[in-house]
Structure formats: C-alpha cells, structure tokens
Design an enzyme around this catalytic site. Structure first.
Site, PDB file in Angstrom:
ATOM      1  N   GLY A  28      -3.934   1.944 -15.163  1.00 20.19           N
ATOM      2  CA  GLY A  28      -4.035   1.348 -13.555  1.00 20.19           C
ATOM      3  C   GLY A  28      -4.698   1.431 -12.968  1.00 20.19           C
ATOM      4  O   GLY A  28      -6.426   1.794 -13.910  1.00 20.19           O
ATOM      5  N   GLY A  54      -5.237  -0.199  -9.552  1.00 17.86           N
ATOM      6  CA  GLY A  54      -4.931   0.427  -7.712  1.00 17.86           C
ATOM      7  C   GLY A  54      -4.759   1.486  -7.117  1.00 17.86           C
ATOM      8  O   GLY A  54      -5.934   1.255  -6.002  1.00 17.86           O
ATOM      9  N   GLU A  55      -5.527   2.578  -7.739  1.00 25.78           N
ATOM     10  CA  GLU A  55      -5.249   3.377  -6.943  1.00 25.78           C
ATOM     11  C   GLU A  55      -6.864   4.299  -7.058  1.00 25.78           C
ATOM     12  O   GLU A  55      -7.629   3.950  -5.953  1.00 25.78           O
ATOM     13  CB  GLU A  55      -4.999   4.777  -7.002  1.00 25.78           C
ATOM     14  N   LYS A  69     -11.302 -11.190 -12.647  1.00 29.36           N
ATOM     15  CA  LYS A  69     -11.084 -11.580 -11.401  1.00 29.36           C
ATOM     16  C   LYS A  69     -10.773 -11.083 -10.305  1.00 29.36           C
ATOM     17  O   LYS A  69     -10.493 -10.456  -9.199  1.00 29.36           O
ATOM     18  CB  LYS A  69     -10.932 -13.468 -10.897  1.00 29.36           C
ATOM     19  N   LEU A 109      -7.488  -6.570 -17.340  1.00 25.99           N
ATOM     20  CA  LEU A 109      -6.363  -7.981 -17.646  1.00 25.99           C
ATOM     21  C   LEU A 109      -7.283  -9.129 -17.084  1.00 25.99           C
ATOM     22  O   LEU A 109      -6.873 -10.112 -18.284  1.00 25.99           O
ATOM     23  CB  LEU A 109      -5.332  -7.170 -17.336  1.00 25.99           C
ATOM     24  N   PHE A 120       0.948  -1.056   0.128  1.00 27.12           N
ATOM     25  CA  PHE A 120      -0.221  -0.269  -0.238  1.00 27.12           C
ATOM     26  C   PHE A 120       0.917   0.988   0.079  1.00 27.12           C
ATOM     27  O   PHE A 120       0.274   2.689   0.629  1.00 27.12           O
ATOM     28  CB  PHE A 120      -1.183   0.033   0.646  1.00 27.12           C
ATOM     29  N   ILE A 166       2.188  -7.620  -5.302  1.00 29.45           N
ATOM     30  CA  ILE A 166       2.326  -7.069  -4.099  1.00 29.45           C
ATOM     31  C   ILE A 166       0.663  -7.245  -3.355  1.00 29.45           C
ATOM     32  O   ILE A 166       0.389  -7.196  -2.484  1.00 29.45           O
ATOM     33  CB  ILE A 166       2.676  -5.289  -3.917  1.00 29.45           C
ATOM     34  N   GLY A 167       0.140  -7.941  -4.328  1.00 35.77           N
ATOM     35  CA  GLY A 167      -1.339  -9.484  -4.352  1.00 35.77           C
ATOM     36  C   GLY A 167      -2.327  -8.379  -4.653  1.00 35.77           C
ATOM     37  O   GLY A 167      -2.653  -8.843  -4.581  1.00 35.77           O
TER      38      GLY A 167
END
Lengths: 734, 324
Positions: A698, A700-701, A629, A626, A238, A464-465
């Site tokens: 992206g 993640g954010e 799931k 991509l 994170f 990173i997960g």
C-alpha cells in the site's frame, strides 16, 4: 518497469472523463421516479427531543414523507462494528448525542423542496449539559475493554520500562496534541436507494461495497444476495466513506416506505458532523537513551476523544511499538467521551497523530544529544519487528534514509536552531521516519480474454482517486502478456467478484494479487488450450515452453511459431476465456510493513510567522510500484494533506456547546495551490514477494505518515521553538 | 432555504421603485454573499431585486485626477483595470488578496461594501448572535474568539468586517455615492460602516431604500502604497490582519501617511492615531512601532485573539519598513 505494464507511467484511464465532466459519480445517478431527501440535524449537543413538529414540513410543496424516531423504524439488527460506525441505530429513540445528529429525514419531489421542508421541521429539546471538548472530557478518560473497535492492545509492556527510564543517562519527556480534523473530501457522501420487492439496490459513495452490503443486509434483515451496492467512482474519501453512516440506512428506509427511489446528498455542514473525523489526541511520550543515542526505553500514553455511541481508540502508540529497536516499552491508550459525532479512520489513522508525537520526540532527543536526526534513527533501526521478533517480509528503510539525505542535501542542515537566514526568512530542515503495517484482505477477480483480443477485468473494489482502475489494468496486462490498452475494467458493484475494500492501503497488494492470480489463470488456460489444439501452431509443446507477449502466444524456442489469443479463442469458439483469481492471505512467518523517510524545508518570515513548506522530499518503500505516475500523484496528495494537518487543519469547536464551527470549506482550511512548494517523491521500488504474490504494498497512507513531524521538526530547526500542538498556525509562532 | 420572489430591474429608477414597493426586499449584485446567506437561512428577503443589468459598471477618470467606480463593476475587472493598477495599486492588491478567482468574477464593488461578517457564530443558527437575532446575545464572546475584533468591539458584538477592498478604500478617503427616490448623497467610506454598539445588526448607514451607485476615489496620495494581508494559508482565507498603507518620505521624515487595518476591527479600520503619530516623524522602525502601538493602545482582546494585537503591530511595522 515491465514492458507489459507494471510500473509504466500510464495516465489514469478515467482521466479524460474526469476533466471533461463526463465521469459519472454517485450523485449523477438519476432513476425513474426518484425523490430527493434532506436530513434535519440536531441543534443541541446533548439531551433529548422534547417534541418534533413535522406538520409544516409535511404540508410543504412537493413533500412525499417525513420520517423520524416517532415513526419507530424497526431495524432488524444492529450491525457489528465495524463497519457501521455506531452502536445506536438512527432514529432509535429521542436521545441526542451530538449536534448535527440526524433527527428527521424529509423526502420531496425535488432537492430544493426537500431542503425547504427540512427547514420547517420544528424541534424542541430538553437540552442536557454536554461534554463539549476533549479538554473537558480528559478527567473521565478510561482504558476501554477489548471488543468492537477496540481491536489492538490498549496497554503494552516490553521489558522493564520504569527501571530503564530511571537508569537512562539521557531522557526527554513531552506532551503533544493533535487537532480534531475532518476528511473534507470534495465529493460529499451520497446515497440513492431503490427497492424491487425485497431486493435493495444502493448507489452509495462506499470505500468497500462488499463489506457494506453485508452490513446493510443485517440492518434490514435481508439475505446478502438481496442487496446490491454500486459505487462507480469516488471523488475523494480519505476514510469518510470507510464505514456505513446513518444516512445510507435512512435513505434505504425512506425508499422502502415510499415505494420509490430516494437520493440524498449530504450537505457540507453534515460532512463535518455525521461522517466521522479524526479525533483530537493528547500524547505523552518519555524516552530514555544512552549517550550514544541508542534507545533504552519509550513510554507513550495517548488519549483520544470518542463519542457516546462508539468506543474508538486511535492506535497512535503503534508508532512507538513497531518503529524502532527499543528493549523496554510501555504504551497505553485511553478514551474520553465527548458530545461530538463518532470518530473514524482518517488518513492516516493511528500512525498520523502517533508518528507526530514519536518523531518529534526523537527530534527532541537528537537535539538533546547533539546528534544528527537521521543518524539517531539509523542507530535505532529495527532489523526485526521489535515486538514480535519476526523478520520483516521486506524492508529498505536504511536506503530511504540514505537516498533521502543525499537527494535533499541534508548535510546543509545546521544543527543550531535559528541560525540559517535569507533576508527576513528563517530557514529550517526537518525529517521523520514513516512506518505503516501492511494489511491483507481476501479478494477475488475474474479476467476474461475475448475473441477480439480484448480483456475485461471484473472485481468489486473501488477507485477513490488513487488510480486503482489503471493499476489493476496494468497488473492484468502484465500477467497476461497483452498491452494495457487492450484491457478494460469494471469495479464498484457487488454483482462482481468480491474485491477488497479501498481503505487501509490494501487495494494494491490484496486486490492486485487477486487480479494477478486471475490473469495468470486465464493465461494458463489459454496456453493449455493451444498446446492441446491440433489446429494451433503451438500444439504438442509443453506448457512452460510457451510465452505470451503483446497478446501473442509463442514458442520460447522459436518465437516465430505462435498465434494470438484472438485467433486461438476464435478458432476454438471460446468467448470469453475466463480466469479466476482468489487471493486468501495466509498466516505469515513475516511482519509486513511499508516504510519511508520525509525531508522538508520550511521558511518563516520573522515578523509574520506563517510557515511555508517550500520543499519536501519523500522516499517511500512500498514494494514494487504499479504505476509511477499515479503513485507519484497519490503520494504528493498525501503529503499535501499532511502539510495541511501540520499547518492549518483543525475543526474548531465551540468550547461551551462543543458544536463544530465550520459551515464550509471557507473556514475549514486545507492547503490551496499557493501553499504548496516543490514536492519530490522517490520510490525504492523493490518488490516484496514475501508480502503477497504481486510484490506491491500500500501507498495511500505511508506517504502521509511522518510529514507533520518533519514539518514541526523543521520549524524547530528554523526558529528554536518547539511547537508540540498541531496545527502550527501563525498564532502559535508569535 | 425559503421561497422568495425575484424581480429584475433594468434601470436605476426601476430598482429604486422595486426596493420601495416590495416589502422586505434586497438588492442582488454578484450574489456571492447574499445567496450564500439565504441558503444558510440567515438572510431572509421576500424579494430579491436583481440589479446586475444596471449601467453602473464603468471606471471613469475625473477631472480632479480621481476616479469614479461604478457600484456594479466586478471585483476582477476592478483589479485588472489599468487606471486602478497604475494609480491605485493598493486597491488592486486588496481585491486580489480576497476570495478566489471565481468569486471575484461574480462579486461587485457595491456588494463588497455590504459584505457581512464571517463570524462563525453568525453562521451557526443554533448559536446566540446579536447581529443575526438582535437581543439573543453573543456566543462568540466567551466562545471561540480567535477570528474576532480587537478594535471597536462592544459587549454585544466583536465580529470583524471581512472586506479587503474596504480597508484600501478607507485608507484612500473613498466616497460612497448613494441614491434613493429622495435624491443622491455622498458618504465617506470611513463613515459608511457603523460600530456595533448596542445594535450590531445595523452595519451601515445605508437606508433600506437606498442603492449604492458608485465609489469615488480622490487623487491618489503621494508616495508608495501597499496592501498586505496575513492569514492562515497563502490564499482564500480571511485576514488575521491586513494593512493598507500609503507612505511618502521626504528627507527621512514622513511627509504623508495613510494607514488602515483589516481583520482586527469591527469595521474597516482607518488608523488615524497611528497616522497622527507618524506624520512629521523620522521614517524609522522605532517611529513605525510607536505609531502601531499608539493605534493599538485601545485594543481589547478576547480569550483567543490576543495574538492579533501583536500581529497587527508586526505587520504595520513590516509594511512600513518595506516601503520606506
């Protein structure tokens, strides 16, 4: 979805290892002769060390060495920020800048012996008077000069903001505060260092092995190729592992002095004080608008804390600069130094706290105007980038609003706050916009096709997960025309082609593009080999007359004519056939961002007002997805994290000393399963090829931006109470 | 972390001998609190006496309709026990509202009574704390006091007692059975924990050589009972306020009431003043509120915990309203 992989809802390739405990993390590294380190922390927040008595620690069982500023470590050079978090190297001097600062490192034969001996180190302090909190630091806030972390405009003016405000028929003005929050990943930071002569290998919990290698090399005065960083898997980061922190360098130093491998696992307490945090912010926003809701002007002043060994402004104001079409604007960011550890990037830097302030202010404006919050945002949609005027590479925000409002049932919202009830519960709906600049980074990868038909992707990025291992496999499989289960991947090692960092939401777009280019290169080479090979059924065809599917090359005009990669390469004795991919982002005519809209429903017991988010819907525009799931999983995680930011996360400080008051995850609250209601994620899923060759951006954010505002806006809708300070705990609603 | 010796006792007499013979010894039950505190260098025993093998983990029904609970019964077994679930649901609810499944599987009933506070300054070895280092002062009073007690605090200490189970036991008039080489004695739960006064480091009446062997519950009070806990998240958090209540209403009038509070007191807080106000009063929201205010009339707040007084009142009223 492509039949060959992109978009497929594949289970992450390391899932079985993770749930069975077979997955190897950095703390699982055990090297022959390895010793264990423990770090000693400063108990005071400011001042200097008067004395440091390490004699008892040195005499304790199993102790191999104790090092501190008294040993005068010679660092070759202070690495440039970024990505070393601070301007002061560890153990440089006797000065104390924050409680928890490393003041000694103890190395022993076992972890327990090291921990025991660390407790025997006796420090005496000449305690200074600390600046304990942002509140106390505010009077000395200042605008930082450009440089180091200060890499965005600290002040921006567009048009004539003061005149526009004066002439605005409707104005709202408010002050918002976000809390000091901590990454608190389950896996703490870990480093294992081992030297062979002048060559250093670090097994390190690193979100960017390639970048961090250069930094470590600088600190020790080594050529880059004498340093290797390895990071097999990360158990949550994170942002806490974006930068190199002191412990990594100290462990490398101790390993060199002792001539044996040394490992340190940062304690949970040290995770709160020595690997960064998101600084608290105070943000003042004023909006002027026409009666029809069109924005005339936004002013956004933001102050965040920073440490005495780094100047790091939080780019909260970009939300106001880049989200809506507003002709007049003024923003300013100020820093206020306090005696606490150095802040760093934390999901989501800048836009997390910034969107909380801006999107709540928009909600206040909507209420003032009697306008629908979604309609107000539609009316101020930025068709081009509002600051640069450049076109967007791809933007489907209006579609996010439309899909979100429909799927959520937004029309059921009552504009009058505090009117919807069920039993003892007040019910409220809230929404917010999400917008995030898409960053691009150079990245390289190789893709090998082997004679057995297997494919190996090699690139020094990290997982990173978020599912990177799996998505990179899918990208390669898609470009090569093979099934994803034929592809394996190796990441997290600077011996591999330099990949992209796994922070700032850049892995999918930048590293994905490198993998795609490498796979296309390999596929092209294979086709060229086939059409030039007399032994191939494809001999003599034009290259573009050949296609590949399921690992078999065939003539487009006659699909029966063809052969597999395996047969082609075996016959030609090419093993492996290597494709190289190098993604170099160029100056673009476009502005690239990701977008989204969040809709949330809260319920609040009137007597015992703990906010429950019972339902949340995010509609996200991040280019092509991509893997639906892993993407849904990542988005749900980001939303849950931000629900925590909205409702419970706060690293509390003692108001006198400034010390962090969180010895453990027991006290630093993040949501537990029982806090989580229904979370739906919908992806617009349109490729943005103007952004990068892959068309993916992206995730993640963007998934976590705006969530805290949506929750706060729902709380207002439920109760009529506008909470402008995070987190929204029961105490704030009583 | 310091070095220490480990002794395992196989019967109660051996445990009592060990605690007497070994200097600075502590009993080790589930270890969920003691081991944590040893890691933090707050508890510093020279010897731990492992008592987990003692035969004290039964639930026994007593002839008078009460139950006797062995001190080494695990919290998860206590909460799942059919007699507890059917006759003392408040106890099961209180246990299940505390800690996590993993911790409850380890934690024992006796250990729950001996739990130490989660005051953040108690855990911060750089901070002054009269409970940790007698005479050093209290950094919480004048510091960040959001989690602290509004009832029973002294100038020395305002730390709350952290247990959920003990709040239910206080409401139910539980008796604690203590054994030492001198014999057996029985202490009401409400007298087991001490007010901090000038000696906050002395938290219970348990002598250094005494072992908690059992907790006895008298027959359950008439009417319905409930444990409700208000906290900052839905699970795995200490109480801001908790309420254990048993209420019986006959003809619209409160005929029996037991009320205890958690999260607001320096010890598990039996709300006798509220009970006196309620008994014989009409079972109405007004009575409930008046009773809550009677109990909280003596509450004293610190800079950050004033909300607990209002929250305690709301919670008492909400719980009693839900039961009547």
């Amino acid at each position: 979805m492509s039949e060959q992989g992109i978009g497929a809802a594949l289970t992450r390739v390391e899932a079985r290892d993770k749930v069975t405990g077979a997955a190897r993390y950095t703390a699982d590294v055990v090297l022959p002769g390895m010793a264990y380190a423990a770090l000693v922390s400063s108990q005071v927040s400011a001042g200097r060390l008067r004395s440091l008595d390490v004699s008892a620690a040195k005499a304790a069982p199993g102790v191999l060495g104790v090092f501190s500023h008294l040993d005068r470590p010679t660092w070759h050079r202070v690495p440039a920020i970024p990505y070393f978090g601070e301007t002061r190297m560890p153990f440089s001097d006797d000065r104390i800048h924050h409680a928890g600062q490393h003041i000694a490192i103890v190395v022993a034969s076992t972890r327990q012996q090291a921990a025991h001996a660390a407790a025997l180190v006796k420090a005496e302090y000449e305690a200074g008077k600390p600046v304990p909190t942002l509140e106390k630091a505010l009077p000395s806030a200042y605008v930082a000069a450009q440089g180091n972390y200060v890499n965005f405009p600290q002040e921006t003016v567009r048009g004539t903001p003061e005149e526009a405000l004066a002439g605005s028929p409707v104005r709202v003005k408010a002050e918002y505060r976000t809390a000091l929050i901590s990454h608190a990943p389950i896996e703490p930071s870990v480093t294992t260092a081992t030297w062979e002569g002048d060559e250093l290998t670090l097994y390190d919990t690193s979100q960017a092995v390639v970048v961090h290698r250069g930094l470590v090399a600088t600190a020790f005065g080594l050529p880059e190729d004498k340093v290797r960083l390895v990071c097999p898997l990360i158990g949550g980061a994170f942002g806490a592992k974006t930068h190199v922190w002191g412990h990594t360098l100290l462990v490398a130093l101790a390993a060199r002095r002792l001539g044996r491998p040394v490992q340190v696992v940062i304690t949970r307490k040290q995770m709160f004080t020595t690997t960064g945090h998101q600084p608290p912010t105070v943000q003042r926003i004023e909006i002027g608008a026409e009666r029809d809701g069109r924005l005339r002007v936004i002013t956004h002043d933001s102050t965040n804390s920073t440490s005495f060994v780094a100047e790091r402004p939080e780019n909260t104001v970009l939300s106001s600069v880049a989200t809506y079409a507003v002709p007049n604007l003024r923003t300013r960011v100020r820093l206020a130094r306090m005696n606490f550890g150095t802040p760093t990037a934390m999901r989501t830097p800048g836009d997390g706290p910034g969107s909380f302030a801006l999107e709540c202010a928009l909600d206040e404006l909507a209420h003032e105007l009697g306008a629908d919050p979604v309609e107000l945002r539609r009316r101020n949609h930025a068709d081009v980038h509002p600051q640069s005027g450049k076109p967007w590479s791809g933007k489907n925000l209006l579609e996010c609003y439309r899909i979100g409002a429909e799927r959520f049932g937004w029309h059921r919202r009552d504009r009058r706050p505090g009117t919807r009830r069920e039993g003892n519960d007040l019910i409220g709906y809230g929404m917010a916009t999400a917008r995030r600049v898409e960053h691009h980074r150079a990245a390289e990868s190789t893709v090998d096709i082997r004679t057995d038909g297997g494919v190996v992707v090699r690139t020094a990025t990290q997982d990173i997960g978020g599912g990177t291992l799996t998505t990179m496999i899918q990208v390669a499989a898609d470009a090569l025309g093979v099934a994803p289960d034929k592809v394996t991947i190796t990441v997290g090692d600077t011996d591999l082609p330099p990949g992209a960092p796994t922070f700032g939401s850049i892995t999918s777009g930048s590293n994905g593009s490198a993998v795609r280019l490498a796979a296309q290169d390999a596929r092209g080479a294979a086709i060229r080999l086939a059409v030039g090979d007399k032994g191939s059924p494809l001999h003599g065809l034009a290259e573009d007359a050949v296609d590949v599917r399921d690992g078999r090359l065939f003539a487009k005009a006659d699909p029966r004519r063809g052969e597999t990669y395996a047969v082609l390469l075996t016959r030609n004795r090419v093993n492996p056939l290597r494709g190289n991919g190098k993604y170099s982002p160029a100056e673009s005519q476009y502005e690239t961002s990701t977008f989204g809209a969040h809709f949330t429903e809260v319920r609040i017991d009137r007597d015992l007002p703990r906010v429950r988010v019972v339902r949340h819907l995010a509609v996200i525009d991040c280019g092509i997805v991509l893997n639906t799931k892993t993407a849904r999983n990542q988005a749900q995680g980001g939303i849950i994290g931000s629900i925590g930011v909205a409702l419970m996360e706060e690293l509390r400080q003692d108001p006198v000393s400034g010390r962090a008051l969180a010895p453990a995850l027991t006290d630093y609250h993040v949501p537990v399963n029982a806090d989580i209601g229904q979370i739906d994620v919908h992806f617009v899923n349109k490729p943005d090829h103007n952004s990068n060759p892959l068309g993916a951006k992206g995730l993640g954010e963007i998934c976590s931006i705006g969530v805290s505002a949506a929750v706060a806006n729902a709380v207002f809708n439920a109760t009529g109470r506008r909470i402008r300070d995070l987190p929204i705990t029961p105490r704030r609603l009583l | 972390m310091r070095t220490f010796s480990y002794v395992r006792a196989d019967d109660v007499d051996a445990a009592l001998r060990a605690i007497t013979d070994e200097p600075n010894a502590k009993f080790l039950g589930g270890g969920t609190n003691l081991v944590d505190l040893m890691r933090e260098d707050i508890e510093r025993p020279d010897t731990v006496v492992d008592i987990t093998r003692l035969p004290l983990a039964e639930v026994e029904e007593l002839p008078d309709g009460g139950v006797r609970i062995g001190a080494l019964l695990r919290n998860s077994h206590l909460a799942a026990h059919p007699v507890i679930r059917s006759r003392y649901p408040m106890v099961a609810q209180a246990v299940l509202s505390g800690a996590s499944g993993q911790l409850r599987n380890m934690a024992t009933v006796g250990g729950n009574l001996m739990q130490r506070t989660r005051c953040l300054y108690f855990y911060d070895d750089a901070a002054a704390c009269n409970k940790r280092e007698p005479g050093s002062g209290c950094a919480a009073i004048g510091g960040f006091s959001r989690s602290h007690a509004v009832l029973g605090a002294s100038a020395s200490c305002a730390a709350t007692h952290p247990s959920d189970l003990c709040v239910a036991l206080a409401a139910l008039d539980a008796i604690v059975e203590l054994r030492s080489s001198r014999g057996t004695r029985r202490v009401p739960l409400v007298d087991f924990h001490r007010m901090p006064g000038d000696t906050p480091e002395i938290e219970t009446v348990l002598a250094d050589d005494e072992l908690i062997t059992a907790v006895e519950l008298p027959p359950p009070p008439s009417g319905v009972s409930r444990y409700r806990k208000v906290r900052d998240r839905a699970s795995y958090a200490f109480a801001l306020v908790s309420v254990a209540a048993a209420l019986d209403v006959q003809d619209g009038v409160v005929s029996s009431i037991r009320l205890a509070l958690g999260g607001v007191g320096t010890k598990p807080w039996r709300a006798y003043q509220a009970e006196r106000a309620l008994l014989g009063a009409p079972a109405t929201e007004e009575s409930f509120r008046a009773a809550a205010r009677a109990e909280l009339a003596d509450a004293v707040s610190l800079p950050h915990n004033e909300f607990k007084i209002r929250l305690a009142e709301s919670t008492i009223v909400a719980v009693l309203r839900g039961m009547s």
